[in-house]
Design a protein around this motif. Sequence first.
Motif, mmCIF file in Angstrom:
data_model
loop_
_atom_site.group_PDB
_atom_site.id
_atom_site.type_symbol
_atom_site.label_atom_id
_atom_site.label_comp_id
_atom_site.label_asym_id
_atom_site.label_seq_id
_atom_site.Cartn_x
_atom_site.Cartn_y
_atom_site.Cartn_z
ATOM 1 N N ARG A 162 -15.943 29.767 28.566
ATOM 2 C CA ARG A 162 -17.249 29.700 28.264
ATOM 3 C C ARG A 162 -17.465 29.928 26.544
ATOM 4 N N LEU A 163 -16.596 31.141 26.178
ATOM 5 C CA LEU A 163 -16.802 31.406 24.744
ATOM 6 C C LEU A 163 -15.544 30.636 23.860
ATOM 7 N N LEU A 182 -17.897 25.038 23.553
ATOM 8 C CA LEU A 182 -19.160 25.126 22.557
ATOM 9 C C LEU A 182 -19.129 23.575 21.738
ATOM 10 N N TYR A 183 -18.278 23.323 21.171
ATOM 11 C CA TYR A 183 -18.413 21.672 20.553
ATOM 12 C C TYR A 183 -18.563 20.617 21.444
ATOM 13 N N VAL A 210 -24.085 25.891 15.570
ATOM 14 C CA VAL A 210 -23.900 25.004 16.712
ATOM 15 C C VAL A 210 -24.707 25.818 17.754
ATOM 16 N N ALA A 211 -24.092 27.155 18.059
ATOM 17 C CA ALA A 211 -24.563 28.050 19.175
ATOM 18 C C ALA A 211 -25.824 28.020 19.062
ATOM 19 N N ASN A 212 -26.543 28.224 17.703
ATOM 20 C CA ASN A 212 -28.021 28.178 17.778
ATOM 21 C C ASN A 212 -28.657 27.042 18.203
ATOM 22 N N GLU A 213 -28.107 25.719 17.847
ATOM 23 C CA GLU A 213 -28.618 24.581 18.255
ATOM 24 C C GLU A 213 -28.712 24.552 19.958
ATOM 25 N N LEU A 214 -27.815 25.023 20.702
ATOM 26 C CA LEU A 214 -27.437 25.126 22.089
ATOM 27 C C LEU A 214 -28.501 26.048 22.792
#
Length: 348
Positions: free
Chosen positions: A185-186, A192-193, A336-340
């Motif tokens: 998950r991390l 993530l990508y 990218v994490a913020n986008e998700l």
Amino acid sequence: MTKRRAFLKSAGAVGVAGLIAGCSGGSGGGGSTATEGSSDTATATATQTATPAAGMTFGGDDTVNFGISPSVPQEDLEVQYAPLMDHVGSYLRENHDVPEGLSVKGNIGSNYSAVIQSLGQGTTDIAETGPFAAALGVKTGNAEIILQRYGYGSWEYTSIIAVPEGSDITQLSDLSGKTVAFSDRLSTSGCLYPLYSMSKQGGLDIGNLPEGNGSQAEFTPRFAGGHVQSYTLLEQGQVDAAAMGGFVRDTSTGPTSTEWQSVATTLHEDNGLPRAPIVVSPALSDEAKTALQEAFLGAPDSIYYGADGEEGTEDDLWFSRVRKASQDRYQEVIDVANELGVGTDIFK
């Protein structure tokens, strides 16, 4: 997608204190005085000073606990990391006031979350981990980034999604209704990508992933516990697609080139990801953080050659040098994490 807390805002660098010129500890001494009485009686009163504690400690014991991410197979830990850990221990003993007999011990975490949380708890002092896990560790106050690693000829790497050779899946949108393996998950490249690309380019509903169980996603996620493990699920026919770091395809970490071509084909890839960092526990003193950082920066190349001490053999580490780094270097991953919409709930 359910509403979740924002991951990280653009922020200034998170670093360690400036280079420490050196540490030194006091030394104890002892003495005694005697008072003579009559010729047949003598009494003596001895006073001693206690031995001073070491000026720099790690995790409250005589061991530097080094956390290793789950991407490293257990059987490779000793042969690959032993020279590196031996060097860190020697450097600290020779250059700083540390407990006598200080050693460095490596432990593989069950997943990235376990590694990051153990840093926050102070049971791990330093760890190698992925960019996403490290950035989230900074967000939650569990980790500080001090170094970036260089490997396979670059400071950057690739994320890929692979499907079986001959699969009728030809674009990301075709993953709707399929079973997809993710490494952790991390994991930046193994979760993530891939999720970001499946959502933004494939138009797939990823539900509450990577935080939740994926029950609301347009596909069925399966977390393999590592990059090579994700490929193995694909090889065994247990999943329709697998996300992983590109190094599984491109290096000796995974199958040979011939084996890969007979099993898998690359459906999608994202390039330019910043290579993984090394992080430390916020519980450490600034002096201890800096000492660990300098132990790596001043290390000989041989620490990367594995137990046999020879470059280019099977027990070499995947990375071959490091440079100073902070949160700023991983801002792209943070974005990218913020986008998700990934938040700290991922640790629950």
